[in-house]
Design a protein around this motif. Structure first.
Motif, PDB file in Angstrom:
ATOM      1  N   GLU A   1      20.762  36.036  20.723  1.00 43.27           N
ATOM      2  CA  GLU A   1      20.350  34.705  21.610  1.00 43.27           C
ATOM      3  C   GLU A   1      20.677  33.438  21.132  1.00 43.27           C
ATOM      4  O   GLU A   1      20.471  32.714  21.845  1.00 43.27           O
ATOM      5  CB  GLU A   1      18.661  34.875  21.810  1.00 43.27           C
ATOM      6  CG  GLU A   1      17.912  34.856  20.462  1.00 43.27           C
ATOM      7  CD  GLU A   1      17.444  36.176  20.072  1.00 43.27           C
ATOM      8  OE1 GLU A   1      16.467  36.268  19.498  1.00 43.27           O
ATOM      9  OE2 GLU A   1      18.294  37.110  20.110  1.00 43.27           O
ATOM     10  N   HIS A   2      20.964  33.510  19.969  1.00 39.49           N
ATOM     11  CA  HIS A   2      21.409  32.001  19.212  1.00 39.49           C
ATOM     12  C   HIS A   2      22.909  31.987  19.665  1.00 39.49           C
ATOM     13  O   HIS A   2      23.400  30.694  19.021  1.00 39.49           O
ATOM     14  CB  HIS A   2      21.183  32.126  17.747  1.00 39.49           C
ATOM     15  CG  HIS A   2      19.464  32.132  17.580  1.00 39.49           C
ATOM     16  ND1 HIS A   2      19.150  32.814  16.341  1.00 39.49           N
ATOM     17  CD2 HIS A   2      18.399  31.625  18.251  1.00 39.49           C
ATOM     18  CE1 HIS A   2      17.834  32.575  16.472  1.00 39.49           C
ATOM     19  NE2 HIS A   2      17.562  32.040  17.561  1.00 39.49           N
ATOM     20  N   GLN A   3      23.620  32.783  19.775  1.00 37.14           N
ATOM     21  CA  GLN A   3      25.208  32.856  19.962  1.00 37.14           C
ATOM     22  C   GLN A   3      25.577  31.802  21.054  1.00 37.14           C
ATOM     23  O   GLN A   3      24.940  31.638  21.975  1.00 37.14           O
ATOM     24  CB  GLN A   3      25.818  33.915  20.093  1.00 37.14           C
ATOM     25  CG  GLN A   3      25.744  35.027  18.643  1.00 37.14           C
ATOM     26  CD  GLN A   3      26.355  36.239  19.041  1.00 37.14           C
ATOM     27  OE1 GLN A   3      27.437  36.309  19.570  1.00 37.14           O
ATOM     28  NE2 GLN A   3      26.080  37.133  18.011  1.00 37.14           N
ATOM     29  N   PRO A   4      26.613  31.155  20.885  1.00 37.51           N
ATOM     30  CA  PRO A   4      27.095  30.127  21.904  1.00 37.51           C
ATOM     31  C   PRO A   4      27.403  31.299  23.157  1.00 37.51           C
ATOM     32  O   PRO A   4      27.848  32.251  23.162  1.00 37.51           O
ATOM     33  CB  PRO A   4      28.402  29.752  21.333  1.00 37.51           C
ATOM     34  CG  PRO A   4      28.384  29.753  19.930  1.00 37.51           C
ATOM     35  CD  PRO A   4      27.243  31.034  19.603  1.00 37.51           C
ATOM     36  N   THR A   5      27.455  30.646  24.469  1.00 43.92           N
ATOM     37  CA  THR A   5      27.523  31.368  25.751  1.00 43.92           C
ATOM     38  C   THR A   5      28.950  30.955  26.439  1.00 43.92           C
ATOM     39  O   THR A   5      29.361  31.450  27.126  1.00 43.92           O
ATOM     40  CB  THR A   5      26.410  31.105  26.679  1.00 43.92           C
ATOM     41  OG1 THR A   5      26.384  29.855  27.175  1.00 43.92           O
ATOM     42  CG2 THR A   5      25.021  31.275  26.095  1.00 43.92           C
ATOM     43  N   VAL A   6      29.679  29.951  25.721  1.00 45.47           N
ATOM     44  CA  VAL A   6      30.609  29.411  26.485  1.00 45.47           C
ATOM     45  C   VAL A   6      31.812  28.925  25.186  1.00 45.47           C
ATOM     46  O   VAL A   6      31.456  28.558  23.939  1.00 45.47           O
ATOM     47  CB  VAL A   6      30.645  28.241  27.306  1.00 45.47           C
ATOM     48  CG1 VAL A   6      29.611  28.431  28.454  1.00 45.47           C
ATOM     49  CG2 VAL A   6      30.376  26.933  26.554  1.00 45.47           C
ATOM     50  N   LYS A   7      33.075  29.153  25.516  1.00 42.19           N
ATOM     51  CA  LYS A   7      33.988  28.794  24.537  1.00 42.19           C
ATOM     52  C   LYS A   7      34.742  27.350  25.240  1.00 42.19           C
ATOM     53  O   LYS A   7      35.206  27.621  26.268  1.00 42.19           O
ATOM     54  CB  LYS A   7      35.128  29.714  24.396  1.00 42.19           C
ATOM     55  CG  LYS A   7      36.295  29.619  23.503  1.00 42.19           C
ATOM     56  CD  LYS A   7      37.017  30.573  23.176  1.00 42.19           C
ATOM     57  CE  LYS A   7      37.880  31.170  24.616  1.00 42.19           C
ATOM     58  NZ  LYS A   7      38.766  32.198  24.262  1.00 42.19           N
ATOM     59  N   VAL A   8      34.951  26.529  24.239  1.00 44.78           N
ATOM     60  CA  VAL A   8      35.413  25.272  24.955  1.00 44.78           C
ATOM     61  C   VAL A   8      36.957  25.453  24.695  1.00 44.78           C
ATOM     62  O   VAL A   8      37.462  25.732  23.943  1.00 44.78           O
ATOM     63  CB  VAL A   8      35.069  23.946  24.280  1.00 44.78           C
ATOM     64  CG1 VAL A   8      35.696  22.771  24.504  1.00 44.78           C
ATOM     65  CG2 VAL A   8      33.561  23.877  24.205  1.00 44.78           C
ATOM     66  N   ILE A   9      37.699  25.116  25.871  1.00 46.29           N
ATOM     67  CA  ILE A   9      39.057  25.488  26.190  1.00 46.29           C
ATOM     68  C   ILE A   9      40.129  24.046  25.732  1.00 46.29           C
ATOM     69  O   ILE A   9      40.972  24.130  24.982  1.00 46.29           O
ATOM     70  CB  ILE A   9      39.518  26.030  27.476  1.00 46.29           C
ATOM     71  CG1 ILE A   9      38.574  26.969  27.932  1.00 46.29           C
ATOM     72  CG2 ILE A   9      40.849  26.037  27.520  1.00 46.29           C
ATOM     73  CD1 ILE A   9      38.814  28.311  26.854  1.00 46.29           C
ATOM     74  N   THR A  10      39.266  22.863  26.294  1.00 47.96           N
ATOM     75  CA  THR A  10      40.071  21.486  25.758  1.00 47.96           C
ATOM     76  C   THR A  10      39.348  20.922  24.673  1.00 47.96           C
ATOM     77  O   THR A  10      38.446  21.244  24.324  1.00 47.96           O
ATOM     78  CB  THR A  10      39.801  20.629  27.107  1.00 47.96           C
ATOM     79  OG1 THR A  10      38.461  20.644  27.361  1.00 47.96           O
ATOM     80  CG2 THR A  10      40.523  21.348  28.409  1.00 47.96           C
ATOM     81  N   ARG A  11      40.308  20.449  24.122  1.00 50.15           N
ATOM     82  CA  ARG A  11      40.087  19.710  22.657  1.00 50.15           C
ATOM     83  C   ARG A  11      39.467  18.308  23.235  1.00 50.15           C
ATOM     84  O   ARG A  11      40.336  17.483  23.498  1.00 50.15           O
ATOM     85  CB  ARG A  11      41.191  19.828  21.871  1.00 50.15           C
ATOM     86  CG  ARG A  11      40.741  18.992  20.415  1.00 50.15           C
ATOM     87  CD  ARG A  11      41.888  19.033  19.392  1.00 50.15           C
ATOM     88  NE  ARG A  11      41.967  20.534  19.152  1.00 50.15           N
ATOM     89  CZ  ARG A  11      42.794  20.828  17.876  1.00 50.15           C
ATOM     90  NH1 ARG A  11      43.738  20.147  17.453  1.00 50.15           N
ATOM     91  NH2 ARG A  11      43.006  22.130  17.721  1.00 50.15           N
ATOM     92  N   GLY A  12      38.438  17.937  23.063  1.00 53.43           N
ATOM     93  CA  GLY A  12      37.879  16.730  23.608  1.00 53.43           C
ATOM     94  C   GLY A  12      38.084  16.583  25.024  1.00 53.43           C
ATOM     95  O   GLY A  12      38.012  17.711  25.799  1.00 53.43           O
ATOM     96  N   THR A  13      38.701  15.558  25.223  1.00 53.99           N
ATOM     97  CA  THR A  13      39.021  15.459  26.989  1.00 53.99           C
ATOM     98  C   THR A  13      40.596  15.490  27.371  1.00 53.99           C
ATOM     99  O   THR A  13      41.320  14.956  26.205  1.00 53.99           O
ATOM    100  CB  THR A  13      38.640  14.304  27.581  1.00 53.99           C
ATOM    101  OG1 THR A  13      39.004  13.019  26.890  1.00 53.99           O
ATOM    102  CG2 THR A  13      37.062  14.391  27.775  1.00 53.99           C
ATOM    103  N   GLU A  14      41.178  16.176  28.098  1.00 55.24           N
ATOM    104  CA  GLU A  14      42.446  16.082  28.648  1.00 55.24           C
ATOM    105  C   GLU A  14      42.537  14.860  29.615  1.00 55.24           C
ATOM    106  O   GLU A  14      41.780  14.517  30.270  1.00 55.24           O
ATOM    107  CB  GLU A  14      43.401  17.192  28.915  1.00 55.24           C
ATOM    108  CG  GLU A  14      43.154  18.253  27.913  1.00 55.24           C
ATOM    109  CD  GLU A  14      43.846  19.517  28.378  1.00 55.24           C
ATOM    110  OE1 GLU A  14      44.641  19.613  29.486  1.00 55.24           O
ATOM    111  OE2 GLU A  14      44.041  20.558  27.665  1.00 55.24           O
ATOM    112  N   LYS A  15      43.868  14.246  29.651  1.00 50.33           N
ATOM    113  CA  LYS A  15      44.131  12.981  30.477  1.00 50.33           C
ATOM    114  C   LYS A  15      45.441  13.405  31.049  1.00 50.33           C
ATOM    115  O   LYS A  15      46.235  13.992  30.804  1.00 50.33           O
ATOM    116  CB  LYS A  15      44.038  11.736  29.715  1.00 50.33           C
ATOM    117  CG  LYS A  15      42.782  11.378  28.927  1.00 50.33           C
ATOM    118  CD  LYS A  15      43.038  10.039  28.286  1.00 50.33           C
ATOM    119  CE  LYS A  15      41.433   9.920  27.684  1.00 50.33           C
ATOM    120  NZ  LYS A  15      41.438   8.494  26.874  1.00 50.33           N
TER     121      LYS A  15
END
Length: 335
Positions: free
Chosen positions: A288-302
């Motif tokens: 229940e403590h584990q992240p539920t999503v993986k971030v694909i972009t590093r910061g924001t893409e422009k």
């Protein structure tokens, strides 16, 4: 009708290929699971992104928009593309109603979700809607033309403190105090009814030198009024957790924002689900403590320079994307 059709043809979807590439693995995951993929375009607008999704992916797309005119125009535009007939489903409402839109069409989850936030090119180009400060029009700014609250009501009935708060917070306008007082003083003589009248009041309130460095003096105030009229930030705050909840495991969500307040809300919602909630020093990270999503972009893409040259309105776009890896945790209380 011809003018609307022409606008649709001229419309260039922001960061189109990058958006499709970011969504593609979520669509692929659904296909591999032998499930017909579903994508939700939370801001259908003129249908540019949705049309491209339908053409690239063998999937159904639910297009959400609060603007009845935009819904009609997008449906008409997409109906002209023979290879996608019958795969666009629509929902008239705001994008915090993703679960309702899915349920209305007999669906329980989405494999891809796109938010392209802010005002659409179509709305900016329709002069009578009153979104733009560059030409005179009624003070409206409603994305949903059936809604009650419009910009004229805000400008002519909100007290000076409320106007100052809105203009400073939503417009990030350092001259909010002066502009709010100028509006209240001007409307004492007669109500402000047009964008041109409001622009003139703002122009007189803002120091002359400010326009040389900060762009048009009315830009931030118009942004603030639009956000207030349409409750954009409140809707986004509610929408993102509901979107993450509606996303299937392996599905992807892409959010394109155009100013810092939108991006701040997006970053907060993503961070809440992308970090461990295990207490510091806790010896074992429980499920229940584990992240539920993986971030694909590093910061924001422009957007690239070429994209900005092709579509100047894309210049301020910032893209964040995630992939859902586990069931969504309940949102933390902010109370």
């Amino acid at each position: 009708m011809d003018q609307s059709a022409s606008a649709a043809q001229r419309h260039v979807p922001v960061m189109l290929q990058r958006v499709l590439d970011l969504l593609a693995p979520g669509i692929g995951a659904a296909t591999e699971a032998d499930r017909r993929p579903v994508i939700v375009d939370c801001t259908l607008g003129m249908g540019g992104h949705s049309l491209a999704m339908l053409q690239r992916f063998d999937a159904d797309v639910i297009g959400i928009d609060r603007d009845p005119q935009a819904l009609e125009m997008a449906q008409r535009r997409i109906a002209e593309a023979n290879d996608v007939v019958g795969r666009l489903l629509t929902w008239h409402g705001t994008y915090d109603q993703i679960p309702e839109a899915l349920a209305h069409h007999g669906l329980t989850g989405a494999d891809g979700i796109l938010f392209d936030l802010g005002v659409s090119s179509f709305q900016l180009d329709e002069r009578e809607r009153g979104f733009a400060y560059s030409y005179d029009a009624p003070l409206d700014m409603r994305m949903d033309t059936t809604a009650d609250l419009d910009a004229s009501t805000v400008v002519n009935t909100y007290d000076v403190d409320a106007l100052r708060r809105i203009i400073r917070t939503y417009g990030e306008e350092k001259f909010a105090h002066r502009i709010a007082h100028a509006i209240v003083n001007a409307r004492e003589a007669q109500p402000l009814r047009s964008t041109g009248e409001l622009v003139e009041v703002i122009r007189q309130a803002v120091p002359a030198g400010a326009g040389r460095t900060g762009g048009h003096p009315a830009k931030r105030t118009f942004q603030a009024l639009r956000i207030e009229v349409n409750e954009e930030l409140d809707v986004l705050t509610d929408a993102l957790p509901r979107a993450l909840e509606s996303l299937t495991i392996g599905g992807r969500m892409v959010v394109m924002s155009y100013h810092s307040l939108e991006d701040k809300i997006t970053k907060r919602a993503i961070t809440e689900q992308s970090v461990s909630t295990a207490p510091p020093g806790f010896p074992v990270e429980l499920d229940e403590h584990q992240p539920t999503v993986k971030v694909i972009t590093r910061g924001t893409e422009k957007p690239t320079d070429d994209e900005i040259n092709e579509n100047p309105r894309a210049a301020s776009a910032k893209v964040r994307a995630i992939e859902k890896t586990r069931p969504t945790r309940p949102a933390r209380s902010t109370g």
